[in-house]
Design an enzyme around this catalytic site. Sequence first.
Site, short mmCIF file in Angstrom:
data_model
loop_
_atom_site.label_atom_id
_atom_site.label_comp_id
_atom_site.label_asym_id
_atom_site.label_seq_id
_atom_site.Cartn_x
_atom_site.Cartn_y
_atom_site.Cartn_z
N ASN A 10 -11.57 -14.26 -0.20
CA ASN A 10 -10.45 -13.80 0.63
C ASN A 10 -10.91 -12.52 1.34
O ASN A 10 -11.00 -11.47 0.71
CB ASN A 10 -9.24 -13.54 -0.28
CG ASN A 10 -8.08 -12.88 0.46
OD1 ASN A 10 -8.07 -12.80 1.69
ND2 ASN A 10 -7.10 -12.41 -0.30
N LYS A 12 -9.41 -10.86 3.56
CA LYS A 12 -8.27 -9.98 3.89
C LYS A 12 -8.39 -9.48 5.34
O LYS A 12 -8.94 -10.17 6.18
CB LYS A 12 -8.18 -8.84 2.87
CG LYS A 12 -8.15 -9.36 1.43
CD LYS A 12 -7.77 -8.32 0.43
CE LYS A 12 -7.78 -8.94 -0.97
NZ LYS A 12 -7.30 -8.03 -1.99
N HIS A 95 0.00 -14.49 -1.59
CA HIS A 95 -0.86 -13.41 -2.11
C HIS A 95 0.00 -12.18 -2.36
O HIS A 95 0.95 -11.91 -1.62
CB HIS A 95 -1.98 -13.08 -1.11
CG HIS A 95 -2.99 -12.15 -1.70
ND1 HIS A 95 -2.79 -10.79 -1.73
CD2 HIS A 95 -4.17 -12.39 -2.30
CE1 HIS A 95 -3.84 -10.24 -2.34
NE2 HIS A 95 -4.69 -11.18 -2.69
N GLU A 97 -0.36 -9.18 -1.77
CA GLU A 97 -0.22 -8.24 -0.64
C GLU A 97 0.81 -8.75 0.37
O GLU A 97 1.51 -7.95 1.00
CB GLU A 97 -1.60 -8.01 0.01
CG GLU A 97 -2.48 -7.14 -0.89
CD GLU A 97 -3.96 -7.45 -0.82
OE1 GLU A 97 -4.41 -8.09 0.14
OE2 GLU A 97 -4.68 -7.05 -1.76
N GLU A 165 -3.47 -13.76 -10.36
CA GLU A 165 -4.00 -12.47 -9.93
C GLU A 165 -3.09 -11.34 -10.41
O GLU A 165 -2.11 -11.01 -9.72
CB GLU A 165 -4.09 -12.42 -8.40
CG GLU A 165 -5.01 -13.47 -7.81
CD GLU A 165 -5.58 -13.02 -6.47
OE1 GLU A 165 -6.80 -12.99 -6.35
OE2 GLU A 165 -4.80 -12.66 -5.57
N GLY A 171 -8.42 -5.18 -6.42
CA GLY A 171 -9.02 -4.08 -5.67
C GLY A 171 -9.14 -2.79 -6.46
O GLY A 171 -9.40 -1.73 -5.89
N SER A 211 -10.72 -8.07 -8.89
CA SER A 211 -11.96 -7.34 -9.20
C SER A 211 -13.06 -8.22 -9.79
O SER A 211 -13.82 -7.80 -10.66
CB SER A 211 -11.67 -6.14 -10.11
OG SER A 211 -10.83 -5.20 -9.43
#
Length: 255
Positions: A10, A12, A95, A97, A165, A171, A211
Site C-alpha cells: 500500500n 498510500k 483502511h 486512514e 491492522e 507506521g 510495521s
Amino acid sequence: MMRVPLIAGNWKMNTTVAEAVRLVREMLPALDPIRGVEKLVCPPFVSLAPVADIIRGSSIQLGAQNMHHMDRGAYTGEVSPLMLTGLCQYVIIGHSERRQFFGDTSEVVNRKLGAALQHGLRPILCVGENLRENDVGITEAVVATQLRTALKGLGATSAMVVAYEPLWAIGTGKAASGEQAARTIEIIRAILGQLWGGDSATSVRMLYGGSVTGANITEFVSQPGIDGALVGGASLKAADFVSIASQTAAIKKRT
Ligand code: PGA
C-alpha cells in the site's frame, strides 16, 4: 483448503507518477519470478494506468487504495468501481486512514465492499483496533462490530481478503507479535464462520498489516492462519518489498 499467500504493498499518498514508474520498474525483475505467493502493488490513482502498462504480462497484480461505491455521477473528485474494473484486480477498502480522516464508517465500507464485489474487484477489507481499545482489552468486540457492519447483506465469497491492522502498529515501527496477530485473525475467522459458515471462512485469506518489514515478516507468515501481509512503508523500497515476498514464498512452501 489451499489459500494462496498474498503480499500487498500500500503506497498510500506517496510517489509522483515518475516515482511510481521508477519504483515498479525497480521491483519488477526480482518480484516477477517469485512463485507461490501473489504480489500486489497499490499505487495512488494517478499512477494506476502507468504502472499497469509496466506490469502487463508479469505476475504482479494491481490494486487501488480506495473507491466510491457508485458507478458514476456528480461526485467530484471520486473514482468509481467502473473506472477500476479492467485496470485493477484488487481494491483496499476501509483502511484505518480512510476511517480516521475521510469519514469511511463501517456503513460506508459496507457499500464499497458490495460495489467492489459486484464489479468483480477483489476487496481487501481492513479492520483493527486502536491503542486505547487494545489497552482496555476490547479488540475482539471492536473487530467483530467492524466486520459485522462491513459485511451486512453480503454473501460468502473467497474473493474478499481481510487485513487485520491494529492502528497502534501502523507506521509506528511497533508491529504486533506474530502470536498476537494470529490470535486476532483466528477470532476474525471465527466471526466470518458465524456469518458465512465454516467452509467459506476457511477459504478467505487473512493478512496482517502494521510495521511489517523484511526483518519481521517471518514472524507473521510462519503462523498458519496468516496468509500474508499488507505492507505500507516497506513497500516503498523495492529491495524490502521483494524480500518480504520471497521470504513469504519460502515459508509458505514449507508449511
Ligand atoms: P505500515 O502501514 O506498514 O507503514 O505500518 C501498513 C498499512 O497501513 O497498511
